[in-house]
Design an enzyme around this catalytic site. Structure first.
Site, mmCIF file in Angstrom:
data_model
loop_
_atom_site.group_PDB
_atom_site.id
_atom_site.type_symbol
_atom_site.label_atom_id
_atom_site.label_comp_id
_atom_site.label_asym_id
_atom_site.label_seq_id
_atom_site.Cartn_x
_atom_site.Cartn_y
_atom_site.Cartn_z
ATOM 1 N N ASP A 205 0.786 -1.156 -0.028
ATOM 2 C CA ASP A 205 -0.222 0.139 0.038
ATOM 3 C C ASP A 205 0.853 1.338 -0.114
ATOM 4 O OD1 ASP A 205 -2.510 -1.160 -0.179
ATOM 5 O OD2 ASP A 205 -2.851 -1.187 1.990
ATOM 6 N N LYS A 208 -0.318 4.674 -1.247
ATOM 7 C CA LYS A 208 -1.258 5.446 -0.819
ATOM 8 C C LYS A 208 -0.655 6.786 0.040
ATOM 9 C CE LYS A 208 -4.574 1.915 0.951
ATOM 10 N NZ LYS A 208 -5.191 1.179 1.986
ATOM 11 N N HIS A 258 -5.366 -6.295 -5.692
ATOM 12 C CA HIS A 258 -6.621 -6.140 -5.719
ATOM 13 C C HIS A 258 -7.461 -6.945 -6.933
ATOM 14 C CE1 HIS A 258 -6.947 -3.715 -2.059
ATOM 15 N NE2 HIS A 258 -6.110 -3.081 -2.449
ATOM 16 N N ASP A 286 -4.019 -10.575 3.327
ATOM 17 C CA ASP A 286 -4.182 -9.262 3.460
ATOM 18 C C ASP A 286 -5.704 -9.252 4.075
ATOM 19 O OD1 ASP A 286 -4.093 -6.359 3.828
ATOM 20 O OD2 ASP A 286 -4.488 -6.190 1.556
#
Length: 339
Positions: A205, A208, A258, A286
């Site tokens: 991540d 982000k 994802h 996750d």
């Protein structure tokens, strides 16, 4: 067999600057060999430490990391092959260049050295110029590797800063890295893939960092426009890590964790085994950690509840069904009472 030593080579100014900070470890059970080799290397600016046995060398490596190890093969107790094998099997020492020094230069010994992970070979008696050229080259490569490693540490620091922007996640990255290691070992994955999964725990991540706080920290439902911005974190993360060669194998995990088994995920709508294996494995870990952790908008689900949700998502076509079953077996192996 004695080491052949002639007139010390005087380095140029550039070479002196390059080698003066180099710290070498000579491992040899023969004091005269250590002395002669050490004098030669010290004469051109290297710092030298000595070990008279393989066991002593391994103990020394617990407290310092030399830039290169010159390791004699024929020693009592642990021979050079076994010492080299242990050095290369340890994550803390495996990047230290190891040169095997041996009077036996036959093909069989070279094969054994390669299998043990040796970076180079020198045969006794050796030529001074050849020795110094190889030492300089390997020390230079060690320093380049360290530079790459420092750059990787910067990325991990950025990833930590992203996690700190959302204090509700706790030690999410650390938990993911540890579970990724354990699940990877359960699957008998090769070591490089386990490393990718662990690094993914910290870096998945990282993108982000480019998402505005108002969107990243929003507790309510995102608007369609906000959701598009949120989804871009996988592309931002890939762009951040792409320039670093050591991150090459982690990029598919960052970009595709994802995606969904039925093709309904993002960013590329990959389907089934088009999704990289590391991404398919990692997304299960996750999701499980997110389910079993407390967040402002939800309580921490029990392990059994998390299994039920993962099973529902798999029935819906979102997860790799075989990997999900392996993950359930993994959980049962850690908690035998789990049904």
């Amino acid at each position: 067999m004695p080491v052949t030593v002639g007139i010390p080579v005087t380095p140029s100014a550039d070479e002196a600057d390059e080698t003066e900070i180099g710290h070498l470890l000579i491992v040899d059970d023969q004091p005269n060999s250590r002395l002669l080799l050490g004098d030669l290397l010290q004469s051109i600016g290297y710092r030298v430490s000595e070990a008279e046995s393989g066991n002593q060398a391994l103990q020394m490596l617990k407290t310092f990391q030399p830039d290169l190890i010159l390791l004699d093969v024929m020693m009592p107790g642990l021979d050079g092959f076994e010492v080299c094998r242990r050095i290369k099997a340890n994550d803390e020492t495996r990047l230290i260049p190891v040169v095997l020094v041996t009077a036996a230069s036959d093909h069989k010994n070279r094969v054994r050295g390669i299998e043990a992970g040796a970076d180079d070979f020198l045969s006794k008696p050796f030529d001074e110029s050849e020795l110094l050229a190889r030492v300089r080259s390997l020390v230079r490569q060690k320093h380049l590797n360290e530079d790459l490693d420092h750059a990787a540490q910067v990325l991990f620091a950025i990833a930590r800063s992203v996690e700190s922007r959302d204090p509700t996640t706790g030690d999410h990255c650390e938990r993911l890295a540890q579970m990724a290691k354990s699940f990877g070992e359960f699957l008998h994955l090769p070591r490089p893939l386990i490393k990718v999964l662990m690094w993914g725990g910290y870096l998945h991540d990282i993108g982000k960092v480019g998402i505005p706080d108002a969107i990243l920290g929003k507790t309510g439902k995102h608007t369609p426009e906000e959701w598009e911005v949120m989804k871009s974190h996988v592309l931002i993360g890939e762009q951040i890590c792409r320039p670093l060669r050591t991150m090459k194998e982690v990029l598919p995990l960052i970009r595709h964790h994802h995606e969904r088994w039925d093709g309904s995920g993002y960013p590329d709508g990959l389907k089934g085994e088009e999704i990289p294996l590391v991404a398919r494995i990692f997304q299960i870990i996750d999701i499980y950690d997110a389910l079993t952790s407390e967040r402002p908008y939800k309580r921490a689900f029990t392990v059994q509840e998390a299994i039920s949700i993962l099973r529902e998502e798999t029935d819906r076509g979102w997860r790799d069904p075989q990997l999900v079953e392996y993950f359930f077996e993994f959980l049962r192996s850690r908690a035998p009472d789990l049904e």
